[in-house]
Scaffold this motif. Sequence first.
Motif, mmCIF file in Angstrom:
data_model
loop_
_atom_site.group_PDB
_atom_site.id
_atom_site.type_symbol
_atom_site.label_atom_id
_atom_site.label_comp_id
_atom_site.label_asym_id
_atom_site.label_seq_id
_atom_site.Cartn_x
_atom_site.Cartn_y
_atom_site.Cartn_z
ATOM 1 N N THR A 143 0.935 -1.137 -0.042
ATOM 2 C CA THR A 143 0.083 -0.041 0.039
ATOM 3 C C THR A 143 0.927 1.122 -0.051
ATOM 4 O O THR A 143 0.691 2.293 -0.747
ATOM 5 C CB THR A 143 -0.981 -0.001 1.390
ATOM 6 N N LEU A 144 1.823 1.177 0.797
ATOM 7 C CA LEU A 144 2.766 2.337 0.893
ATOM 8 C C LEU A 144 3.575 2.709 -0.579
ATOM 9 O O LEU A 144 3.701 3.782 -0.923
ATOM 10 C CB LEU A 144 3.813 2.290 1.967
ATOM 11 N N LEU A 145 3.932 1.488 -1.156
ATOM 12 C CA LEU A 145 4.752 1.677 -2.304
ATOM 13 C C LEU A 145 3.843 2.066 -3.431
ATOM 14 O O LEU A 145 4.307 2.625 -4.378
ATOM 15 C CB LEU A 145 5.367 0.182 -2.705
ATOM 16 N N THR A 146 2.510 1.736 -3.447
ATOM 17 C CA THR A 146 1.717 2.177 -4.586
ATOM 18 C C THR A 146 0.732 3.239 -4.378
ATOM 19 O O THR A 146 -0.142 3.684 -5.141
ATOM 20 C CB THR A 146 0.825 0.877 -5.004
ATOM 21 N N ASN A 147 0.881 3.715 -3.098
ATOM 22 C CA ASN A 147 -0.347 5.052 -2.800
ATOM 23 C C ASN A 147 0.621 6.163 -2.265
ATOM 24 O O ASN A 147 0.814 5.901 -0.900
ATOM 25 C CB ASN A 147 -1.307 4.450 -1.892
ATOM 26 N N TYR A 148 0.858 7.044 -2.927
ATOM 27 C CA TYR A 148 1.607 8.135 -2.275
ATOM 28 C C TYR A 148 1.271 9.388 -3.338
ATOM 29 O O TYR A 148 0.683 9.292 -4.291
ATOM 30 C CB TYR A 148 2.980 8.082 -2.293
ATOM 31 N N ASP A 149 1.462 10.637 -2.854
ATOM 32 C CA ASP A 149 1.396 11.686 -3.583
ATOM 33 C C ASP A 149 2.315 12.965 -3.032
ATOM 34 O O ASP A 149 3.149 12.916 -2.009
ATOM 35 C CB ASP A 149 -0.141 12.399 -3.735
ATOM 36 N N ALA A 150 2.452 14.038 -3.844
ATOM 37 C CA ALA A 150 3.453 15.070 -3.410
ATOM 38 C C ALA A 150 3.002 15.542 -1.934
ATOM 39 O O ALA A 150 3.973 16.073 -1.328
ATOM 40 C CB ALA A 150 3.336 16.259 -4.537
ATOM 41 N N THR A 151 2.124 15.520 -1.423
ATOM 42 C CA THR A 151 1.786 16.005 0.009
ATOM 43 C C THR A 151 1.849 14.985 1.070
ATOM 44 O O THR A 151 1.977 15.420 2.147
ATOM 45 C CB THR A 151 0.203 16.464 -0.030
ATOM 46 N N ASN A 152 1.988 13.839 0.880
ATOM 47 C CA ASN A 152 2.278 12.839 1.891
ATOM 48 C C ASN A 152 3.570 11.730 1.856
ATOM 49 O O ASN A 152 3.792 11.027 2.452
ATOM 50 C CB ASN A 152 0.858 11.890 2.061
ATOM 51 N N ILE A 153 4.320 12.286 0.700
ATOM 52 C CA ILE A 153 5.529 11.429 0.501
ATOM 53 C C ILE A 153 6.395 11.445 1.913
ATOM 54 O O ILE A 153 6.763 10.369 1.853
ATOM 55 C CB ILE A 153 6.349 11.831 -0.966
ATOM 56 N N ASP A 154 6.588 12.351 2.058
ATOM 57 C CA ASP A 154 7.507 12.380 3.669
ATOM 58 C C ASP A 154 7.038 11.415 4.668
ATOM 59 O O ASP A 154 7.689 10.579 5.322
ATOM 60 C CB ASP A 154 7.575 13.763 4.092
ATOM 61 N N ASP A 155 5.563 11.439 5.052
ATOM 62 C CA ASP A 155 5.161 10.524 5.862
ATOM 63 C C ASP A 155 5.062 8.748 5.284
ATOM 64 O O ASP A 155 5.275 8.114 6.190
ATOM 65 C CB ASP A 155 3.437 10.819 6.099
ATOM 66 N N VAL A 156 4.981 8.798 4.023
ATOM 67 C CA VAL A 156 5.110 7.541 3.560
ATOM 68 C C VAL A 156 6.523 7.049 3.791
ATOM 69 O O VAL A 156 6.780 5.844 4.067
ATOM 70 C CB VAL A 156 4.718 7.485 1.732
#
Length: 172
Positions: free
Chosen positions: A54-67
């Motif tokens: 889920t982390l590898l396939t779901n991210y965006d510019a606003t949450n990448i640091d948290d991922v």
Amino acid sequence: MVPALAVAMVLSFASAVTLGLFWVRDRDTKPEEVASFLADQKPAVEKSVTEVVTLLTNYDATNIDDVVKRMLEITTGSFRKDYQDTFERGLGNAIKKASTSARGQILTGPDVSFRSADEAVAVVRVQQTIQNDQNPEGKSYVDVMQITMINTSDGGWKADRVEILGGQDATG
């Protein structure tokens, strides 16, 4: 000093006896006991694999640091190091600069098998769509991933290796 030494010797002897009893009891482990133990571990492995995917396939510019922060908590070994190095070299900034987003889901799996009591391998089939400023419509892919999980002493099952076994363009 002498009483402390005596207590330490008694505790050491008691520990040795206890370990000896455990060894005698466990040396006659039956196959069905092993199967039961691994079956009990399987849900924890599946849960950890699902979170990694889920982390590898779901991210965006606003949450990448948290991922990235969470991914570093649930990975180990060379995969953790490579993942960390990739983001330290600027992948996170590139994702932010290009307004990249990815949305993915597990299509099948995780199918888990065990190499040992502390090592499992899971195979998942995932679909992911990646969009950015250059490609706002996005591009979709279906990939088969193999994830090696290690049961660590400091946090349970962690991803040690992630491989893409094959994939195809699913845009169309």
